[in-house]
Design a protein around this motif. Structure first.
Motif, PDB file in Angstrom:
ATOM      1  N   LEU A   1      -8.607  -6.111  -2.209  1.00 21.10           N
ATOM      2  CA  LEU A   1      -9.711  -6.553  -1.073  1.00 21.10           C
ATOM      3  C   LEU A   1      -8.899  -7.848  -0.090  1.00 21.10           C
ATOM      4  N   GLN A   2      -8.321  -8.416  -0.991  1.00 20.61           N
ATOM      5  CA  GLN A   2      -7.895  -9.642  -0.227  1.00 20.61           C
ATOM      6  C   GLN A   2      -6.102  -8.869   0.143  1.00 20.61           C
ATOM      7  N   ALA A   3      -6.067  -8.548   0.238  1.00 19.28           N
ATOM      8  CA  ALA A   3      -4.073  -7.783   0.521  1.00 19.28           C
ATOM      9  C   ALA A   3      -4.932  -6.627   1.770  1.00 19.28           C
ATOM     10  N   THR A   4      -5.758  -6.640   2.273  1.00 18.66           N
ATOM     11  CA  THR A   4      -5.878  -5.388   3.088  1.00 18.66           C
ATOM     12  C   THR A   4      -6.598  -5.645   3.914  1.00 18.66           C
ATOM     13  N   GLY A   5      -7.974  -6.560   3.561  1.00 20.46           N
ATOM     14  CA  GLY A   5      -9.596  -6.721   4.153  1.00 20.46           C
ATOM     15  C   GLY A   5     -10.437  -5.736   3.984  1.00 20.46           C
ATOM     16  N   VAL A   6     -10.256  -4.316   3.250  1.00 14.78           N
ATOM     17  CA  VAL A   6     -10.532  -3.226   3.671  1.00 14.78           C
ATOM     18  C   VAL A   6     -11.446  -3.146   1.587  1.00 14.78           C
ATOM     19  N   PRO A   7     -12.440  -2.886   2.324  1.00 16.88           N
ATOM     20  CA  PRO A   7     -13.366  -2.871   0.915  1.00 16.88           C
ATOM     21  C   PRO A   7     -13.052  -1.263   0.015  1.00 16.88           C
ATOM     22  N   ARG A   8     -12.357  -1.128  -1.400  1.00 17.10           N
ATOM     23  CA  ARG A   8     -12.311  -0.700  -2.257  1.00 17.10           C
ATOM     24  C   ARG A   8     -12.543   0.919  -1.666  1.00 17.10           C
ATOM     25  N   GLY A   9     -11.841   2.184  -1.590  1.00 20.45           N
ATOM     26  CA  GLY A   9     -12.663   3.116  -1.397  1.00 20.45           C
ATOM     27  C   GLY A   9     -12.222   3.648  -0.339  1.00 20.45           C
ATOM     28  N   PHE A  10     -12.577   2.154   0.787  1.00 19.64           N
ATOM     29  CA  PHE A  10     -12.287   3.231   2.446  1.00 19.64           C
ATOM     30  C   PHE A  10     -10.847   2.349   3.318  1.00 19.64           C
ATOM     31  N   ILE A  11      -9.692   2.543   1.893  1.00 21.26           N
ATOM     32  CA  ILE A  11      -8.332   1.745   2.359  1.00 21.26           C
ATOM     33  C   ILE A  11      -7.874   2.939   3.343  1.00 21.26           C
ATOM     34  N   GLY A  12      -7.167   2.208   4.545  1.00 21.95           N
ATOM     35  CA  GLY A  12      -6.183   4.634   5.516  1.00 21.95           C
ATOM     36  C   GLY A  12      -4.953   3.563   5.366  1.00 21.95           C
ATOM     37  N   PRO A  13      -4.733   4.205   6.497  1.00 18.42           N
ATOM     38  CA  PRO A  13      -3.138   3.810   7.123  1.00 18.42           C
ATOM     39  C   PRO A  13      -3.478   3.329   8.242  1.00 18.42           C
ATOM     40  N   ILE A  14      -4.676   3.194   8.607  1.00 19.22           N
ATOM     41  CA  ILE A  14      -5.415   1.788   9.599  1.00 19.22           C
ATOM     42  C   ILE A  14      -5.878   0.980   9.651  1.00 19.22           C
ATOM     43  N   GLY A  15      -5.586  -0.029  10.625  1.00 15.17           N
ATOM     44  CA  GLY A  15      -6.302  -1.027  10.574  1.00 15.17           C
ATOM     45  C   GLY A  15      -5.866  -1.458   9.624  1.00 15.17           C
ATOM     46  N   LEU A  16      -4.598  -1.902   8.872  1.00 15.69           N
ATOM     47  CA  LEU A  16      -3.959  -3.219   8.010  1.00 15.69           C
ATOM     48  C   LEU A  16      -3.362  -4.141   8.124  1.00 15.69           C
ATOM     49  N   PRO A  17      -3.767  -4.728   7.619  1.00 17.64           N
ATOM     50  CA  PRO A  17      -2.869  -6.309   8.286  1.00 17.64           C
ATOM     51  C   PRO A  17      -1.286  -5.973   8.835  1.00 17.64           C
ATOM     52  N   ASP A  18      -0.891  -6.678   9.789  1.00 19.90           N
ATOM     53  CA  ASP A  18       0.285  -6.876  10.193  1.00 19.90           C
ATOM     54  C   ASP A  18       1.087  -7.378   9.426  1.00 19.90           C
TER      55      ASP A  18
ATOM     56  N   VAL B   1       0.712  -1.153   0.102  1.00 23.02           N
ATOM     57  CA  VAL B   1       0.184  -0.629  -0.535  1.00 23.02           C
ATOM     58  C   VAL B   1       0.700   1.479   0.490  1.00 23.02           C
ATOM     59  N   LEU B   2       0.799   1.785  -0.780  1.00 20.20           N
ATOM     60  CA  LEU B   2       1.781   3.025  -1.247  1.00 20.20           C
ATOM     61  C   LEU B   2       0.638   4.893  -0.555  1.00 20.20           C
ATOM     62  N   PHE B   3       0.922   5.607  -0.097  1.00 20.47           N
ATOM     63  CA  PHE B   3       0.004   6.337  -0.070  1.00 20.47           C
ATOM     64  C   PHE B   3       1.080   8.352  -0.846  1.00 20.47           C
ATOM     65  N   VAL B   4      -0.037   8.623  -1.245  1.00 21.02           N
ATOM     66  CA  VAL B   4       0.578   9.641  -1.858  1.00 21.02           C
ATOM     67  C   VAL B   4      -0.697  11.046  -1.429  1.00 21.02           C
ATOM     68  N   ALA B   5      -0.122  11.979  -2.155  1.00 24.07           N
ATOM     69  CA  ALA B   5      -1.064  13.266  -1.070  1.00 24.07           C
ATOM     70  C   ALA B   5      -2.700  13.312  -2.143  1.00 24.07           C
ATOM     71  N   GLY B   6      -3.497  13.654  -1.902  1.00 24.57           N
ATOM     72  CA  GLY B   6      -4.544  13.441  -2.692  1.00 24.57           C
ATOM     73  C   GLY B   6      -4.393  14.189  -4.106  1.00 24.57           C
ATOM     74  N   ASP B   7      -3.485  15.475  -4.455  1.00 17.85           N
ATOM     75  CA  ASP B   7      -3.512  16.160  -5.767  1.00 17.85           C
ATOM     76  C   ASP B   7      -2.355  15.401  -6.391  1.00 17.85           C
ATOM     77  N   ASP B   8      -1.746  14.304  -5.722  1.00 17.03           N
ATOM     78  CA  ASP B   8      -0.768  14.180  -6.578  1.00 17.03           C
ATOM     79  C   ASP B   8      -0.558  12.520  -7.297  1.00 17.03           C
ATOM     80  N   GLU B   9       0.000  12.377  -7.644  1.00 18.92           N
ATOM     81  CA  GLU B   9      -0.172  10.846  -9.085  1.00 18.92           C
ATOM     82  C   GLU B   9       1.138  10.129  -8.584  1.00 18.92           C
ATOM     83  N   LEU B  10       0.383   9.111  -8.202  1.00 17.13           N
ATOM     84  CA  LEU B  10       1.066   7.892  -7.834  1.00 17.13           C
ATOM     85  C   LEU B  10       2.394   7.240  -9.008  1.00 17.13           C
ATOM     86  N   ASN B  11       3.358   7.417  -8.573  1.00 21.47           N
ATOM     87  CA  ASN B  11       4.874   6.587 -10.317  1.00 21.47           C
ATOM     88  C   ASN B  11       4.346   5.438  -9.772  1.00 21.47           C
ATOM     89  N   LEU B  12       4.331   5.124 -10.712  1.00 25.86           N
ATOM     90  CA  LEU B  12       5.080   3.914 -10.272  1.00 25.86           C
ATOM     91  C   LEU B  12       6.522   3.597 -11.339  1.00 25.86           C
TER      92      LEU B  12
END
Lengths: 577, 577
Positions: A323-340, A291-302
């Protein structure tokens, strides 16, 4: 040259399958003709342009001590097996069998052949450094050939290879080659950028791409308004503005956001700006999620992500994978609550966010006013975003980045010992020790330069050649009654006079209407046009017009040569007559 | 050019697999390097020679209005299917499939491609005639590549194609092309013959081969000592001496000749000369037998036989085939006693024999003193023999035929409508009628010219370049202590002076023994050699020697340039610097 002896094969229709301007114009102007998918014949007019490119390239290669050779196009598979590329190269390598069922390929490049040549012929390290080059027809079996000679299967390339005993020698030749490339593209009259493509973290290989600037280019380049910094946006970095003046942390809260999937929807529902959003992007790095976090007005560079994750390829995860990687539905993933154990990285700019909003890790909720450290641990940081126009130059700290599109026409590369190690190309050094040869390779897409020049220089009427590339310097058009002795005589005289002065002239003496001649000469893009008609001759004048001029100019007959010579400059040695 | 910047890759050993002089010398001198069977890299030294050939060819093609193009090397199979050659061409056509499994070939020739180009692009018969040419790498998958670039698989060729509305126009271009070829080979300084190869009887196609004379040539040419007549001995005719003064017919008789199989044995047993023998040769003409009679001292010419018998191929019959066709055992076949319906032809010269001996048509007997008409009906006559040196020229009736061996380096050909009919390449004529384009094609084996020039011009020491082909005009050799300031200074000065005068110079400034330098410069065949040594300099002299001179000549330093310019002539525009 008279058009009666140098026939023009111009076309009125825009070919249906030609998607970009250069492809359309090269077909319409009769520079090339299609033989098959990705296969083009260079017509006489086009070949004149191609030869001008070749000549400038050849002169600059010779000037830095390059030795011209001509290697076979057809290469034995054995060499490619030695280097390991027979299995690695993929479907773009056109493979074939000879009558004895032995394997060959048509070379898209010649590292193996030149390395084989030198391991046989090199007598002593004292002969080093050596630089060989060739200007040759190459073949690459493109999956989807298109854009005419811009991405054809058969194409003309200048490929050069240098051999060295040590790295400083390679660096010296690499630097000389870089300067030669700059001179080549300057001499050809093109606007271009030399773009650093330092592959950085992994290995020490250094390379640089030369990009002709054009809106239709496939590559995006960030370059500095002040210094020489330029990089593909896949790799470019920037000096970010200092963060906005500190804001007091506000209390974090979970807000209901039912059915939200995008940053735009999130902003609308929560009444915030994209710059206040932390975007969570799930990627697959060689089939392993992160999971990679970027600001909402930036583009992730692959590409940057691949480096950080130490992967060959990084792509966006499919919804099910996410979904399988995070257990969280699309649109609601964030840094809190991610699998170890799930890898997480945050972009350097996103790491400076204060009071940001992000997915709550459960269906239909987002956090607002979240803060790193206080609410959630800051993951490892790295540059993961694509730069934007207006950001500060990372090199000079003064200029701002401009974003251009560009067409790659050249590439120089420090290969090191990749081929010489694999193919056992060694030489005894001064101390009698076996050393693998250190190599550089340097390419220019000669036929592609022609197309790129057109992409950069054209208008509605046709091509606008940079003077050094024009197939002819001057278009001479005789109009009115062609059987008029006066017109014919004056045209013959001027034609001969211009040619004697070293200018190349195409005299359109066809039996055609003036409008047809004007349109053809504009289409094929000859820089200077002189019209001879009976009416003007009565006043002793001819009509002059530069390809980009908006108006004609009447010139006394005996001043035409002088005016043209002044505009064109003395003909260079690289111009054909 | 200094050898330190233009390294020589000469070899001492004669390569084991190189059978002929040019192949050996090109490898030893470092003109080419072998990559694989029939595949050679042109090294910097060789490429300079190749480019000189190309330049002369290009200038002469341009001079007769040829338009240079560059067609793809890789060609779609569809076009070859249209012309019918996809199935006819055989294993020399290198076929391949692209990634989409479509069929292609690497072009050994480009009739299909240029015809396809013109049928699409030709607008009006008024644009005709048109001549296109290209100088391009071609591929022919030889069964047994050998002799270096003389019979390689990949090679550089100039191929030209002309298009016409009518035969007189084709003839005019054909004639211009013939003259251009003569100028090309003259300018290259080669001894050659233009050899008629009129295929005569069958169809009206006209062609001519250009042969560089050399003892190692694969072709045998008869040419006149007085006029321009020259023909491959496969086709050459001669004006025969008037028959010997009439001899009174003698009585015919059958003589026992047990166990006789050859003309020599027959002459020995019967006490006669081969000129008194009528040889009976059974051949298979496309699998159908025939008996051909030639004089005992003549050779049956199978190419002429094929024309007469209207067959694609004629070969000597196997003993069993001959027995089956004639019913007569080998050695005893003659014109008497042959089965009805078996085709018989007699050579024109053999038809003048008087009192000849021939097989009796039964085991162990020969006729002597047989005479046509009196003893046996004269079969149909035709020219069936191969000419010999010393016979009269069939054209001028004055000169005598000389027999030379030659290497084919060029071929011009009137194709007619073969391709345009098959590929439906037509144009509306003045009367609005569809006419198939009439074509000519014209080739020069550019890389082969280099090898042929060496076959013609070499000695024990190496290559002796004709001046227009030499990679450098002058070899400058500095000897003695290379750190001698006087030698180095004088060499630098002379080197620069010669180059400024437009001569191309290779200064051998290597740290090597004089003998090594002399041997290398002789091997690579530079026409003029100047040696600078300390001893000479003390007297103000340099040593000059032409490549074929037997002695050195001392020249005052300040006269060297003048002497060289006089020997070399003013440098031509076609010489690289």
């Amino acid at each position: 040259m008279r058009a009666s002896q140098f026939p023009l094969f111009t076309n009125k229709e825009t070919p249906a399958d030609a998607e970009i301007a250069s492809h359309q114009l090269m077909l319409k102007a009769g520079l090339i003709a299609r033989l098959g998918s990705g296969l083009y014949t260079w017509q006489p007019l086009g070949l004149r342009v191609l030869r001008r490119v070749e000549q400038v390239v050849r002169e600059e290669m010779d000037a830095i001590g390059g030795l011209e050779v001509l290697m076979p196009a057809v290469q034995p598979a054995e060499l490619w097996e030695e280097s390991g590329r027979w299995s690695l190269y993929g479907a773009e390598l056109l493979r074939l069998k000879d009558r004895h069922d032995r394997d060959f390929c048509i070379g898209p490049t010649h590292e193996e052949v030149i390395t084989d040549f030198l391991r046989r012929e090199l007598r002593s390290y004292r002969q080093l450094p050596l630089t060989f080059y060739q200007i040759q027809t190459k073949f690459r079996d493109e999956r989807r050939p298109r854009f005419g000679v811009m991405r054809s299967r058969e194409f003309v390339m200048k490929d050069a290879y240098s051999f060295h005993l040590d790295q400083p020698s390679l660096q010296a030749t690499y630097d000389a080659m870089q300067q030669a490339y700059i001179r080549i593209f300057e001499r050809l009259g093109l606007r271009f950028r030399a773009v650093g493509a330092d592959s950085g973290a992994i290995g020490g290989s250094v390379s640089e791409e030369f990009m002709v600037l054009a809106d239709s280019g496939e590559d995006e380049i960030a370059s500095c308004s002040q210094c020489q910094y330029a990089a593909n946006t896949e790799l470019a970095t920037s000096r970010l503005a200092t963060p906005q003046s500190p804001v007091a942390p506000a209390p974090a809260a979970e807000e209901p956001t039912p059915g939200i999937h995008t940053v735009a929807e999130q902003c609308k529902v929560l009444g915030i700006e994209p710059a206040q959003v932390l975007k969570s992007v799930v990627v697959m790095a060689d089939d392993s999620p992160a999971v990679l976090f970027v600001a909402g007005d930036d583009e992730l560079n692959l590409i940057k992500a691949a480096k950080v994750l130490n992967a060959d390829e990084v792509r966006l995860a499919e919804p099910e994978e996410a979904l399988q990687a995070t257990g969280v539905p699309r649109g609601f993933i964030g840094p809190i609550g991610l699998p170890d154990g799930l890898r997480q990285w945050v972009d350097t700019r996103a790491a400076t966010l204060i009071n940001f909003s992000t997915g709550a890790g459960r269906q239909d909720y987002h956090w607002v006013n979240l803060n790193w450290g206080r609410d959630v641990a800051l993951p490892k940081q790295a540059d993961l975003r694509t730069v934007k126009a207006g950001e500060g130059c990372p090199r000079c700290n003064q200029g701002q980045l401009e974003i251009h599109r560009g067409i790659e026409v050249g590439h120089i590369f420090q290969l090191g010992t990749k081929y010489s190690e694999a193919m056992n190309a060694r030489v005894l050094d001064e101390d009698g020790k076996q050393q693998p040869l250190i190599m550089g390779c340097y390419g220019i897409g000669v036929s592609r330069v022609v197309a790129a020049a057109i992409e950069q220089n054209h208008d509605e009427q046709g091509i606008i050649w940079p003077a050094p590339l024009a197939p002819f310097d001057v278009a001479l058009i005789s109009i009115g009654d062609d059987r008029s002795a006066a017109v014919s005589e004056a045209a013959t005289q001027l034609h001969d006079q211009l040619q004697s002065a070293g200018l190349s002239v195409l005299w359109d003496n066809r039996d055609a209407r003036p409008g047809v001649k004007f349109a053809d000469m504009e289409l094929i893009g000859i820089p200077h046009r002189v019209v001879i008609g009976e009416r003007g001759l009565k006043n002793g004048t001819l009509e002059y017009r530069g390809r980009c001029d908006s108006e004609n100019q009447d010139l006394p007959v005996d001043e035409v040569l002088g005016v043209l010579l002044e505009k064109i400059g003395s003909p260079s040695s690289s111009k054909a007559g």
